[in-house]
Design a protein around this motif. Structure first.
Motif, PDB file in Angstrom:
ATOM      1  N   TRP A  32     -13.946  38.586  -7.571  1.00 28.67           N
ATOM      2  CA  TRP A  32     -14.882  37.732  -6.840  1.00 28.67           C
ATOM      3  C   TRP A  32     -14.447  37.503  -5.400  1.00 28.67           C
ATOM      4  N   VAL A  33     -13.147  37.539  -5.143  1.00 28.43           N
ATOM      5  CA  VAL A  33     -12.653  37.379  -3.770  1.00 28.43           C
ATOM      6  C   VAL A  33     -12.747  38.697  -3.012  1.00 28.43           C
ATOM      7  N   LEU A  34     -12.090  39.738  -3.535  1.00 27.12           N
ATOM      8  CA  LEU A  34     -12.051  41.024  -2.833  1.00 27.12           C
ATOM      9  C   LEU A  34     -13.418  41.696  -2.806  1.00 27.12           C
ATOM     10  N   GLY A  35     -14.224  41.494  -3.853  1.00 25.20           N
ATOM     11  CA  GLY A  35     -15.575  42.057  -3.861  1.00 25.20           C
ATOM     12  C   GLY A  35     -16.429  41.477  -2.753  1.00 25.20           C
ATOM     13  N   ALA A  36     -16.322  40.151  -2.563  1.00 23.79           N
ATOM     14  CA  ALA A  36     -17.074  39.502  -1.486  1.00 23.79           C
ATOM     15  C   ALA A  36     -16.582  39.953  -0.113  1.00 23.79           C
ATOM     16  N   VAL A  37     -15.253  40.044   0.057  1.00 23.74           N
ATOM     17  CA  VAL A  37     -14.696  40.502   1.338  1.00 23.74           C
ATOM     18  C   VAL A  37     -15.175  41.905   1.665  1.00 23.74           C
ATOM     19  N   THR A  38     -15.065  42.815   0.701  1.00 20.68           N
ATOM     20  CA  THR A  38     -15.424  44.222   0.923  1.00 20.68           C
ATOM     21  C   THR A  38     -16.907  44.382   1.218  1.00 20.68           C
ATOM     22  N   SER A  39     -17.747  43.709   0.432  1.00 16.98           N
ATOM     23  CA  SER A  39     -19.194  43.860   0.614  1.00 16.98           C
ATOM     24  C   SER A  39     -19.640  43.299   1.965  1.00 16.98           C
ATOM     25  N   LEU A  40     -19.048  42.191   2.399  1.00 17.15           N
ATOM     26  CA  LEU A  40     -19.408  41.631   3.708  1.00 17.15           C
ATOM     27  C   LEU A  40     -18.942  42.522   4.849  1.00 17.15           C
ATOM     28  N   LEU A  41     -17.763  43.135   4.696  1.00 19.45           N
ATOM     29  CA  LEU A  41     -17.293  44.068   5.718  1.00 19.45           C
ATOM     30  C   LEU A  41     -18.229  45.253   5.857  1.00 19.45           C
ATOM     31  N   PHE A  42     -18.676  45.801   4.718  1.00 19.45           N
ATOM     32  CA  PHE A  42     -19.636  46.908   4.746  1.00 19.45           C
ATOM     33  C   PHE A  42     -20.958  46.458   5.357  1.00 19.45           C
ATOM     34  N   TYR A  43     -21.399  45.276   4.978  1.00 15.18           N
ATOM     35  CA  TYR A  43     -22.673  44.736   5.461  1.00 15.18           C
ATOM     36  C   TYR A  43     -22.662  44.585   6.979  1.00 15.18           C
ATOM     37  N   LYS A  44     -21.529  44.082   7.510  1.00 16.59           N
ATOM     38  CA  LYS A  44     -21.422  43.880   8.957  1.00 16.59           C
ATOM     39  C   LYS A  44     -21.224  45.185   9.711  1.00 16.59           C
ATOM     40  N   THR A  45     -20.475  46.089   9.118  1.00 20.01           N
ATOM     41  CA  THR A  45     -20.103  47.314   9.823  1.00 20.01           C
ATOM     42  C   THR A  45     -21.185  48.379   9.760  1.00 20.01           C
ATOM     43  N   ILE A  46     -21.725  48.608   8.584  1.00 20.29           N
ATOM     44  CA  ILE A  46     -22.700  49.700   8.400  1.00 20.29           C
ATOM     45  C   ILE A  46     -24.094  49.273   8.808  1.00 20.29           C
ATOM     46  N   TRP A  47     -24.503  48.080   8.368  1.00 19.30           N
ATOM     47  CA  TRP A  47     -25.865  47.631   8.680  1.00 19.30           C
ATOM     48  C   TRP A  47     -25.945  46.776   9.941  1.00 19.30           C
ATOM     49  N   LYS A  48     -24.798  46.524  10.562  1.00 17.61           N
ATOM     50  CA  LYS A  48     -24.750  45.781  11.830  1.00 17.61           C
ATOM     51  C   LYS A  48     -25.432  44.418  11.726  1.00 17.61           C
ATOM     52  N   GLN A  49     -25.194  43.725  10.618  1.00 16.55           N
ATOM     53  CA  GLN A  49     -25.787  42.418  10.396  1.00 16.55           C
ATOM     54  C   GLN A  49     -24.728  41.320  10.555  1.00 16.55           C
ATOM     55  N   ASP A  50     -25.173  40.168  11.037  1.00 15.72           N
ATOM     56  CA  ASP A  50     -24.272  39.027  11.173  1.00 15.72           C
ATOM     57  C   ASP A  50     -24.139  38.297   9.839  1.00 15.72           C
ATOM     58  N   THR A  51     -22.966  37.733   9.615  1.00 15.26           N
ATOM     59  CA  THR A  51     -22.740  36.920   8.418  1.00 15.26           C
ATOM     60  C   THR A  51     -22.369  35.501   8.851  1.00 15.26           C
ATOM     61  N   ALA A  52     -22.217  34.619   7.879  1.00 14.82           N
ATOM     62  CA  ALA A  52     -21.871  33.227   8.192  1.00 14.82           C
ATOM     63  C   ALA A  52     -21.043  32.647   7.062  1.00 14.82           C
ATOM     64  N   SER A  53     -20.244  31.656   7.396  1.00 15.22           N
ATOM     65  CA  SER A  53     -19.500  30.912   6.383  1.00 15.22           C
ATOM     66  C   SER A  53     -19.495  29.445   6.788  1.00 15.22           C
ATOM     67  N   SER A  54     -19.314  28.591   5.808  1.00 16.79           N
ATOM     68  CA  SER A  54     -19.359  27.150   6.049  1.00 16.79           C
ATOM     69  C   SER A  54     -17.979  26.545   5.834  1.00 16.79           C
ATOM     70  N   ILE A  55     -17.467  25.853   6.835  1.00  7.40           N
ATOM     71  CA  ILE A  55     -16.156  25.209   6.714  1.00  7.40           C
ATOM     72  C   ILE A  55     -16.155  24.135   5.624  1.00  7.40           C
ATOM     73  N   PRO A  56     -17.173  23.249   5.554  1.00  7.84           N
ATOM     74  CA  PRO A  56     -17.188  22.258   4.468  1.00  7.84           C
ATOM     75  C   PRO A  56     -17.210  22.901   3.084  1.00  7.84           C
ATOM     76  N   LEU A  57     -18.011  23.967   2.919  1.00  8.17           N
ATOM     77  CA  LEU A  57     -18.048  24.651   1.624  1.00  8.17           C
ATOM     78  C   LEU A  57     -16.706  25.328   1.330  1.00  8.17           C
ATOM     79  N   LYS A  58     -16.075  25.875   2.365  1.00  8.33           N
ATOM     80  CA  LYS A  58     -14.761  26.491   2.182  1.00  8.33           C
ATOM     81  C   LYS A  58     -13.750  25.443   1.725  1.00  8.33           C
ATOM     82  N   ASN A  59     -13.792  24.260   2.326  1.00  7.87           N
ATOM     83  CA  ASN A  59     -12.856  23.201   1.946  1.00  7.87           C
ATOM     84  C   ASN A  59     -13.068  22.763   0.502  1.00  7.87           C
TER      85      ASN A  59
END
Length: 348
Positions: A32-59
């Motif tokens: 669940w950790v590495l799968g999310a990291v890898t898929s977001l990297l592909f999403y940003k790199t190949i499809w040139k899309q922006d992603t987002a994360s929330s500091i409160p949700l991370k905490n």
């Protein structure tokens, strides 16, 4: 603007959940950790899309993962780590010293300032390194990039190696362990209170969002308080949130900015990981501890990632998280003081 952020955040979670599900399907480590990291990297790199994360949700996710790690504590945990402290301090200080020496040597034959190179080589403590870099007027961008390279190496090499070479029992992970609704409802108040304390002490205690809930649950379990079990999907969501946060933080473009330096500092990270494996094996022979638990305790990774890896390969996540906490305290409290003294001495 707010709706645009929410849209990106929702997409990031969807992409992360898909990646995590695929990693679960293919039985990958820390899915669940590495799968999310890898898929977001592909999403940003190949499809040139922006992603987002929330500091409160991370905490909140950090607090949930702290609860999960604290649940692995037993009455013997605190007694068990006692005999390990002295040899562990030696090994972890040795790893930190080698990493700083590597950064110093590299700065002698690369056009990178000594302070920038050494700060970028510290095994962990990114926020402390960035704060110290700013105060010393070092190249904070390069420090961040070098730490990102280390993070990528640690995230993908250590869990994979631990799963394939140091596996020691049945997998016990959030996605596979069944929920048992044991315990009393009133204990939820302790979890909420521990999170509020972490909010108040976040700037005073390193990794407070993990540490305080983890030790709150661990201590309450040790003294016999019947803690209420949280649903497993909350821990899965917490791991996906961690993956989304890391995937959003890592940019291929940032790594490319460092150019040829990337491979050099990646090589240093790999060398540090190999050395930690060797020292972990020696550590396991010196004390009564499993090889997986010893290696993951010394490995230059994040507390959460190493403890979750220990949980997935049959190691003892409570011992790993406790010893990794000791290393984290050294990195964020002692190393910056030493580096300030060392840099001043070198300037003179």
């Amino acid at each position: 603007m707010e709706m645009d952020f929410i849209k990106k955040l929702v997409y990031s979670y969807i992409i992360g959940a898909i990646g995590g599900s695929l990693f679960v399907w293919f039985h990958m480590p820390l899915p669940w950790v590495l799968g999310a990291v890898t898929s977001l990297l592909f999403y940003k790199t190949i499809w040139k899309q922006d992603t987002a994360s929330s500091i409160p949700l991370k905490n909140i996710s950090f607090a949930l993962l702290g609860v999960q790690l604290g649940s692995s504590f037993t009455e013997d945990t605190f007694q068990q780590i006692g005999p390990y402290i002295i040899p562990y301090l030696f090994f972890t200080c040795f790893i930190i010293a080698v990493s700083l020496f590597n950064g110093y040597i590299v700065s002698k034959w690369l056009p990178v300032k000594m302070d920038t190179s050494m700060l970028g080589s510290i095994p962990g403590g990114l926020s402390a390194s960035i704060a110290l870099s700013d105060s010393l007027q070092s190249n904070t961008v390069l420090v961040t990039i070098f730490h990102t390279i280390r993070l990528v190496a640690v995230l993908f090499i250590i869990p994979f190696s631990a799963t394939h070479f140091f596996y020691e029992g049945n997998i016990v992970s959030a996605e596979l362990s069944p929920s048992t609704n044991t315990g009393e409802w009133y204990t939820i108040a302790f979890l909420i209170l521990s999170y509020l304390v972490a909010v108040l002490l976040n700037k005073k205690i390193p990794a407070a969002y993990v540490m305080i809930p983890m030790f709150t649950v661990g201590i309450l379990k040790v003294i016999g308080v019947p803690m209420m079990s949280l649903p497993d999907f909350l821990f899965i969501w917490a791991q996906i949130t961690l993956g989304v946060y890391l995937g959003n933080s890592i940019n291929i473009e940032d790594l490319m900015k460092a150019g040829k330096y990337c491979m050099i500092y990646f090589g240093l990270s790999v060398w540090l990981i190999i050395m930690s494996f060797c020292l972990g094996y020696v550590f396991s022979q010196m004390v009564d501890i499993s090889i997986a638990t010893a290696i993951l305790s010394i490995a230059p990774g994040g507390l959460i990632e190493m403890a979750l890896t220990a949980q997935s390969v049959g190691g003892d996540p409570s011992i790993v998280s406790s010893l990794q906490m000791v290393r984290l305290l050294i990195v964020v409290m002692i190393v910056p003081i030493f580096l300030q003294w060392f840099f001043r001495k070198m300037e003179k």
